[in-house]
Scaffold this active site. Structure first.
Site, short mmCIF file in Angstrom:
data_model
loop_
_atom_site.label_atom_id
_atom_site.label_comp_id
_atom_site.label_asym_id
_atom_site.label_seq_id
_atom_site.Cartn_x
_atom_site.Cartn_y
_atom_site.Cartn_z
CG HIS A 124 -1.97 -1.01 1.24
ND1 HIS A 124 -3.24 -0.83 0.74
CD2 HIS A 124 -1.93 -2.29 1.69
CE1 HIS A 124 -3.94 -1.94 0.90
NE2 HIS A 124 -3.16 -2.84 1.48
CE LYS B 279 -6.35 13.94 0.17
NZ LYS B 279 -6.54 12.70 -0.59
NE ARG B 280 -3.21 9.96 9.90
CZ ARG B 280 -2.93 9.11 10.88
NH1 ARG B 280 -3.83 8.24 11.28
NH2 ARG B 280 -1.75 9.13 11.46
CE LYS C 91 -2.31 10.70 2.92
NZ LYS C 91 -3.03 9.83 1.98
CB THR D 284 -10.18 4.71 -0.94
OG1 THR D 284 -9.65 5.07 0.33
CG2 THR D 284 -9.48 3.46 -1.44
CE LYS E 116 -13.89 5.62 1.20
NZ LYS E 116 -12.86 5.64 2.26
#
Ligand code: 26Q
Length: 805
Positions: A356, A544-545, A550, A652, A656
């Protein structure tokens, strides 16, 4: 047979009187909640029994999904929805004076995970059950899940998440089916019938007690389960008599708490890994107890161990349960006296592994000394696996010491968990097309070169019945009116919505639904943060985290740019926008916490400025979790997926948000690439360097300053970090971007992508002005999201990796 309202009433009353000695009319809300959950659990338990009998009779192959994390979220609504009993229960409870929504709101999230990987595991359990695949999840019953986050003066504070007080309604303990797990001690060898045998001695025992949580599927006859192990001290009365009789009373209790601490708390890190002893204990508890349980069930039914790979598939969710490799070997060698070759063959054919992450900080390695001390027999087996592995590699690559070292299971005093999986598993997969290619081309290239047939891709998917049907009832209702309810069983039927592409009435109806969801989020924000946001503004969401790769920071820098432009020209004509963030940072991740502080400081300045706040607002919502995501996602219009290309394995949240009609603003990273394949340039806002360009730029030598010199606006933006425009200085962030002493400044290239990102944000603003163009983009996104269902993903695993019928 179908349950009638009368049946449900009877079940509820019986349960309430059994548990609380009162009727529901007299029950408190909390009692009603617990009663309802217990009744639902019993319904599932009955269904489980018949499903179990069915798979037993048909001798169906079983998949076991091993994961240190399952981010379950809440279960009550999900179960009622899946059982199609929601409206009946709602009406019965209403008759008794209870509002079902209020009971839903009492349920705490089971936050037994950090982020994407954990939530994926839960989505996959749901899909296996929908598809009536016999699947069991194995994990740990953490007493405390992912921490609760509070923001105090811009600083993240962590608080324990005591979810069990209200969340244990779903757990059924099986105290008498505990397994012993052994730590420490030493290994003695002896000979028996000419065979060298090993005995683990002087170890400390911990008992692993299983707790079952039932998983329901939508309109499915199946009920699967998630088994969560809890660590218990083996001594009967929890006191070690050896110490007690010597008068060492505290020490006598110590062993007990030492054992039970193993399942106390989830490690809240998803980025850099600390080689903590307790974490290794958690991993071994999960692996050893689960394998013992799997094998004992298998033997009870089939009577021989050789058929294991035909009847059992064990999946390793990232390397966290990689101890499956040596532990399965240990059981086969030491407890069933198989030869090494026979044991290895069974192990390889039974296990498969998903990677992952490509972040090197997140690749698990354990200190060899610690590993040997804690798991002496497992260590011996790892050594033998490594010896044979290296021997084979040496024959292939004589003298290529660097390559062999890179591929070894033990090197440089560390046990390398990914290499253990790569050496053993019959299938290895990444989680998006791009990510799987990167694994083959770089991270796992050397293994790919020897056995290319083992490598495959399964692009992630989501349990869209939770993320669309349950959390966005308004959109679901509209979709059913437009395209019928086929999409609730088959996500690909969402494509029927394309019929309405360009249809103004439908686009208006979609906008009306979005508006309802935005109002709901606006009211949540006003309650949580005391900020009034305009539901007519564009809701731009990054949830998100928190991690540098990111690039929440890139988003923040662009907001600063907008702020400066409005300050310079108070009449700047842009559609009003609300930037919404939610993110937890690992507790020890300093820069991530600084970024949260920056976002909160920008929010304070922006939201307090009477001119600026008419055009932009910034909101940081604390304590991001599954149930909060369920409120934010239906209201989102822009989905920020802006990671540096090549680093986000899949994502993911992007899926969504897409299925709820948000338009992606993103880089060509992870599954964004496949979202782009689905919707095309015209229904997405793409920007930034591509993965190969990022690579090339690194190799050429990346100089963030060159971008600042070329772009006066960017220079102005960065200066605000030094000059206290947002309350205080953000020197650490500034330095991380521009003056890192080791030549690794701006390692995630926020500055390289800034200009293109800013230009694309302007394009978003311009497009949003045209409600039909934007609305149609949203429509196409919903219509094309079907491929990202976890039903599709699980189907691919079942066929290509687990070899199930
Ligand atoms: C490991 C050892 C010690 C402590 C913590 C950890 C640890 C825990 C969690 C390491 C990594 C994680 C989680 C990783 C994760 O969530 N990865 C995400 O997985 C998603 C599902 O495949 C992807 O969509 C995301 O792209 C990826 O970041």
């Amino acid at each position: 047979m179908e349950l009638t309202k009368t049946d449900l009433l009877e079940l509820l009353e019986n349960e309430c009187s059994k548990s609380f000695g009162c009727s529901l009319k007299e029950a408190s809300k909390k009692q009603a909640y617990k009663t309802l959950c217990a009744v639902v659990r019993d319904i599932l338990s009955k269904k489980r029994k018949s499903f179990k009998e069915e798979i037993y009779a048909k001798e169906r192959k079983q998949v076991y999904y091993m994961s240190m994390e399952f981010l379950v979220g809440t279960s009550l609504r999900n179960n009622l929805f899946n059982l199609k009993l929601e409206s009946k229960f709602a009406s019965v409870l209403k008759g008794l004076g209870f509002d079902i929504q209020e009971l839903y709101d009492m349920e705490p999230d089971a936050g037994l995970g950090n982020g994407g990987l954990g939530r994926l595991a839960s989505c996959y359990m749901d899909s296996m059950t929908n598809m009536a695949l016999p699947g069991t999840g194995f994990s740990i019953r953490y007493e405390f899940g992912i921490f609760r986050q509070k923001i105090v003066d811009g600083w993240q504070m962590e608080f324990p998440d005591d979810w069990l007080s209200m969340g244990d309604v779903w757990l059924r303990p099986r105290e008498d089916e505990a397994f012993e797990v052994k730590f420490g001690g030493n290994v003695a060898s002896y000979e028996e019938n000419g065979r060298l045998c090993f005995r683990h001695e002087n170890y400390n025992s911990v008992m692993a007690v299983p707790y079952d949580m039932f998983i329901s599927g939508y309109g499915s006859r199946a009920v699967n389960k998630l088994v969560l192990w809890s660590a218990k001290s083996p001594s009967k009365n929890s006191i070690d008599l050896r110490y007690f009789v010597r008068g060492e009373h505290l020490k006598a209790l110590e062993q007990n708490t030492m054992a039970e601490v193993i399942s106390k708390v989830l490690y809240p890190a998803d980025d850099h890994i600390e080689g903590k002893r307790l974490r290794l204990k958690q991993q071994y508890l999960l692996v050893s107890a689960s394998l013992q349980s799997i094998i004992s069930l298998h033997l009870k039914k089939y009577g021989n161990i050789q058929s294991l790979p035909d009847k059992v598939a064990i999946h390793i969710n990232d390397t966290h349960p990689a101890l499956c490799v040596p532990e399965l070997m240990r059981i086969l060698l030491d407890e069933y006296s198989l030869s090494w070759d026979e044991a290895w063959d069974i192990t390889c054919r039974t296990l498969s592994y998903t990677n992952h992450t490509v972040m090197s900080e997140a690749l698990e390695r354990w200190n060899e000394g610690l590993f040997r001390e804690l798991l002496p027999r497992v260590y011996q087996i790892v050594c033998e696996i490594n010896r044979r592995l290296v021997e084979g590699l040496f024959a292939k690559y004589p003298g290529d010491v660097a390559k062999i070292d890179y591929m070894a299971a033990i090197s440089g005093g560390e046990v390398k968990m990914a290499n253990l999986c790569l050496a053993a598993c019959h299938k290895i997969n990444g989680v998006s097309k791009l990510h799987s290619e990167i694994l083959k081309d770089s991270l796992f290239h050397d293994y790919y070169a020897i056995t290319p047939e083992r490598f495959t891709n399964v692009t992630n998917g989501i349990a869209y019945r939770r993320w669309l049907c349950q959390s966005n009832p308004a959109l679901t209702k509209l979709l059913r009116e437009l395209i019928g309810d086929g999409f609730m069983k088959d996500s690909m039927a969402l494509e029927d919505l394309l019929r309405y592409s360009g249809d103004k009435a439908v686009i208006d109806a979609l906008a009306a639904v979005k508006r309802v969801n935005k109002e709901r989020l606006a009211s949540y924000i006003s309650g949580a943060n005391g900020i009034n946001v305009n539901p007519d503004s564009l809701f731009d969401v990054q949830i998100k985290r928190l991690h540098e790769y990111k690039r929440q920071l890139l988003n923040a820098l662009q907001i600063i740019r907008m702020y400066l432009r409005i300050k310079e020209n108070p009449n700047l004509d842009i559609p009003p926008r609300t930037f919404i963030f939610a993110a937890k940072a690992s507790s020890g991740y300093f820069m991530a916490k600084q970024i949260i502080r920056l976002i909160c400081s920008i929010a304070e300045t922006v939201n307090a400025d009477p001119v600026v706040r008419e055009k932009i607002k910034v909101v940081f919502l604390e304590d991001y979790k599954v149930s909060l995501a369920e409120i934010i996602i239906p209201a989102a219009e822009i989905s920020e997926q802006i990671s540096i290309a090549g680093k986000e394995a899949s994502g993911t949240g992007n899926m969504k948000l897409m299925i709820n009609g948000a338009v992606t603003l993103g880089t060509l990273d992870g599954a964004n690439v496949e979202i782009h394949e689905q919707v095309g340039d015209e229904n997405m806002f793409l920007f930034g360097l591509h993965a190969d360009e990022v690579e090339a730029l690194w190799r050429r030598g990346y100089d963030p300053h060159s971008y600042v010199r070329r772009n006066a606006e960017l220079n102005e933006v960065l200066r605000t970090l030094k000059t206290g425009v947002f309350g205080s200085n953000f020197d650490d962030i500034y330095n991380s971007l521009l003056s890192n002493a080791y030549g690794t400044a701006d390692a995630y290239m926020a500055l390289a992508d800034f200009e293109d990102y800013a230009r694309t944000q302007d394009r978003v603003s311009a497009t949003y002005r045209d409600a039909y163009t934007f609305g149609n983009m949203s429509l196409v996104n919903i219509a094309k999201a079907g491929i990202f269902s976890s039903d599709r993903a699980v189907g691919e695993y079942a066929k290509n990796i687990w070899y199930m019928k």
